[in-house]
Scaffold this active site. Structure first.
Site, PDB file in Angstrom:
ATOM      1  N   GLU A 161      91.836  23.822  14.780  1.00  0.00           N
ATOM      2  CA  GLU A 161      90.480  24.130  15.252  1.00  0.00           C
ATOM      3  C   GLU A 161      90.166  23.409  16.548  1.00  0.00           C
ATOM      4  O   GLU A 161      89.499  23.962  17.430  1.00  0.00           O
ATOM      5  CB  GLU A 161      89.471  23.761  14.157  1.00  0.00           C
ATOM      6  CG  GLU A 161      89.541  24.676  12.935  1.00  0.00           C
ATOM      7  CD  GLU A 161      88.823  24.128  11.725  1.00  0.00           C
ATOM      8  OE1 GLU A 161      88.517  24.917  10.808  1.00  0.00           O
ATOM      9  OE2 GLU A 161      88.576  22.900  11.682  1.00  0.00           O
ATOM     10  N   ASP A 195      86.606  20.506   3.126  1.00  0.00           N
ATOM     11  CA  ASP A 195      85.305  20.397   2.462  1.00  0.00           C
ATOM     12  C   ASP A 195      85.119  19.001   1.879  1.00  0.00           C
ATOM     13  O   ASP A 195      84.034  18.416   1.954  1.00  0.00           O
ATOM     14  CB  ASP A 195      85.187  21.427   1.339  1.00  0.00           C
ATOM     15  CG  ASP A 195      85.220  22.864   1.843  1.00  0.00           C
ATOM     16  OD1 ASP A 195      84.875  23.083   3.014  1.00  0.00           O
ATOM     17  OD2 ASP A 195      85.588  23.752   1.059  1.00  0.00           O
ATOM     18  N   ASN A 239      90.028  20.390  12.091  1.00  0.00           N
ATOM     19  CA  ASN A 239      91.436  20.054  11.933  1.00  0.00           C
ATOM     20  C   ASN A 239      92.120  20.265  13.279  1.00  0.00           C
ATOM     21  O   ASN A 239      91.479  20.688  14.254  1.00  0.00           O
ATOM     22  CB  ASN A 239      92.090  20.871  10.811  1.00  0.00           C
ATOM     23  CG  ASN A 239      91.990  22.375  11.041  1.00  0.00           C
ATOM     24  OD1 ASN A 239      92.036  22.850  12.183  1.00  0.00           O
ATOM     25  ND2 ASN A 239      91.867  23.145   9.966  1.00  0.00           N
TER      26      ASN A 239
END
Length: 505
Positions: free
Chosen positions: A209, A276, A206
């Site tokens: 990150e 996920d 994301n």
């Protein structure tokens, strides 16, 4: 879209796709209760526990998403030799996920326990050992991966920073093994040390990150492109997919310009687990033969579905298929996500009940929706917090009303109902009555129109057996699907007599 036809072939391809997930397995445990007093022992609330629920977290949630899409999923992760490990393995078995967990007596099964009261989290308890795993354990994991590689179409490394992927040599050995077998490897990253991911097929950070790994803040799209390109080239990644929340996604490959994918607009309830879902859907679609651009678009649609759910829940193929239909027809995100099968309905009901919401149920054919239907649904919705509509399938209606019915097919009837604000979920049933569905869903309130007698309402005994209620609501006189159908039939017949064929101007 190019590549696989989304509606005709993707489901079949996914059913034949095998994906291996390697990563930090977790057990998510929720204690649901009420607070009515403060402890006399310390100034803390006393939570009276009413219910406990368990779900897969971390790499387990990635595998749950793959299972929901219809893929054959396998998972390799560490578990302890404790009660939580049995819970994890039971959940994997229930989802038909192949369990290749490695037991480590020296580490507990990673467990996150959330104490919930009055719809709020009181405290979270984490049981874990975040220390780096030793070479003996990495060798066992690597051996398990090497054994599985010839049997799978893609590998996902789900790094949650719990010590499993701390070793550069370990991750690089897995990446090299995947390349030798020509198996794409996808990585959900953690931390700032990304050199260990070098050579992967795709990394899916994301924005936060990405900023951490690059050491630079990304304020605008103009700043995003050079930072992402530099990181991709430096690490020799084939692809870099940056998830940007409400801004959508950005896919970076060898092409000069990134592929910018706009977010699918819908109400956002909870973003947990969306990453996920993205990596699971992306990997599954690429493994099924789809090109990266199209696979990223499908993953974006899947993410838009799960953020509309409460809590961490996987995407299911039925939901994704409807979302993809909207995309292919260039429609805005529809409310067809409200239509659920029994398995998905049970998952949503669990979340609603955890939030202490009263569940109302009514049922019918709802063929040619008219004001009488709308009035009944509106009254039913105001008897509780959530309204579920049980909807007869086309086959069920034909048995009940004859071969000329339904006038509208089930897909259209479900679309109209799900567009109503009062309706929270639509579930089809194929039997002549909703008795089985009521028994499966166990609503708090069962609603029918006042033209029924309470004693004659199907499901009355079931609902009352666990303390539920049957309620009759006023019906709006002068409205009937049968009357509308007869009127339409008469109009058509008159048109034929006048020399006009049905369907002509």
């Amino acid at each position: 879209m190019s590549g696989i036809s989304l509606h005709e072939h993707l489901a079949d391809r996914l059913n034949r796709t095998k994906v291996l997930v390697v990563g930090d397995l977790m057990l998510d445990c929720y204690y649901w209760g009420d607070v009515r007093r403060i402890s006399p022992e310390a100034p803390v609330p006393v939570v009276r526990v009413k219910e406990k629920t368990f779900s897969l977290g971390g790499a387990g949630n990635v595998a749950a998403n793959l299972s929901g899409l219809g893929c054959s999923a396998a998972v390799i992760g560490l578990i302890g030799q404790d009660a939580a490990s049995h819970q994890v393995q039971g959940l994997l078995s229930a989802l038909q996920i192949k369990d290749h967990c490695i037991a480590d007596a020296g580490r507990p099964t990673i467990t996150k326990t959330r104490i919930m009261a009055s719809k709020q989290q009181v405290v979270r308890l984490d049981e874990e050992d975040g220390s780096d795993i030793g070479p003996g354990t990495t060798d066992r994991i690597l051996s398990a991966v090497l054994e599985m590689l010839p049997q799978v179409n893609a590998v996902i490394l789900s790094d949650y920073g719990k010590g499993m992927f701390a070793s550069y040599d370990f991750i690089q050995a897995m990446i090299r093994a995947c390349k030798r077998e020509n198996v794409p490897v996808f990585i959900d990253p953690k931390g700032r040390e990304w050199d260990r991911y070098a050579g992967a097929t795709c990394v899916t950070p994301n924005t936060a990150e990405l900023e951490l790994a690059a050491g630079n803040e990304v304020k605008t799209e103009r700043e995003l492109t050079p930072i992402a390109r530099d990181l991709r080239r430096r690490l020799a990644l084939d692809w870099l997919l940056v998830t940007r929340g409400p801004k959508g996604m950005a896919l970076f490959g060898n092409d000069a310009a990134p592929v910018m994918i706009a977010a699918r607009a819908r109400e956002v309830f909870d973003v947990s687990g969306a990453g996920d879902t993205v990596i699971a859907t992306l990997a599954a679609c690429v493994a099924a033969g789809m090109n990266f651009g199209d696979a990223a678009s499908v993953a974006n649609t899947a993410a838009g579905i799960v953020v509309g759910k409460l809590g961490t829940q996987p995407v299911r193929w039925l939901e994704l298929e409807r979302g993809l239909e909207d995309v292919s027809q260039r429609k805005p995100a529809s409310t067809l996500w409200k239509v659920a099968d029994v398995q998905e309905a049970s998952a949503r009901l669990s979340r609603w009940r955890q939030a202490r919401q009263r569940i109302v149920f009514t049922n019918g054919c709802f063929d040619l929706l008219h004001p009488g239907h709308v009035s009944l649904l509106h009254q039913a919705r105001h008897l509780g917090d959530r309204l579920i509509v049980g909807l007869n399938t086309d086959a069920s209606i034909r048995r009940l009303k004859g071969e000329q019915r339904p006038i509208l097919p089930g897909k259209d009837r479900a679309a109209i109902l799900s567009a109503l604000e009062d309706v929270d979920m639509v579930v089809f049933f194929d039997e002549d009555t909703p008795l089985t569905l009521i028994n499966q869903l166990k609503p708090d309130i069962l609603v029918k129109g006042a033209d029924y007698r309470v004693a004659d309402v199907v499901g009355k005994s079931i609902v009352e057996s666990y303390g539920g209620q049957v309620r009759l609501v006023d019906i709006l006189q002068g409205h009937s699907t049968t009357a509308i159908a007869r009127k339409l039939s008469g109009t058509i017949e008159e048109g034929v007599k006048d020399g006009h064929q049905p369907g002509t101007a």
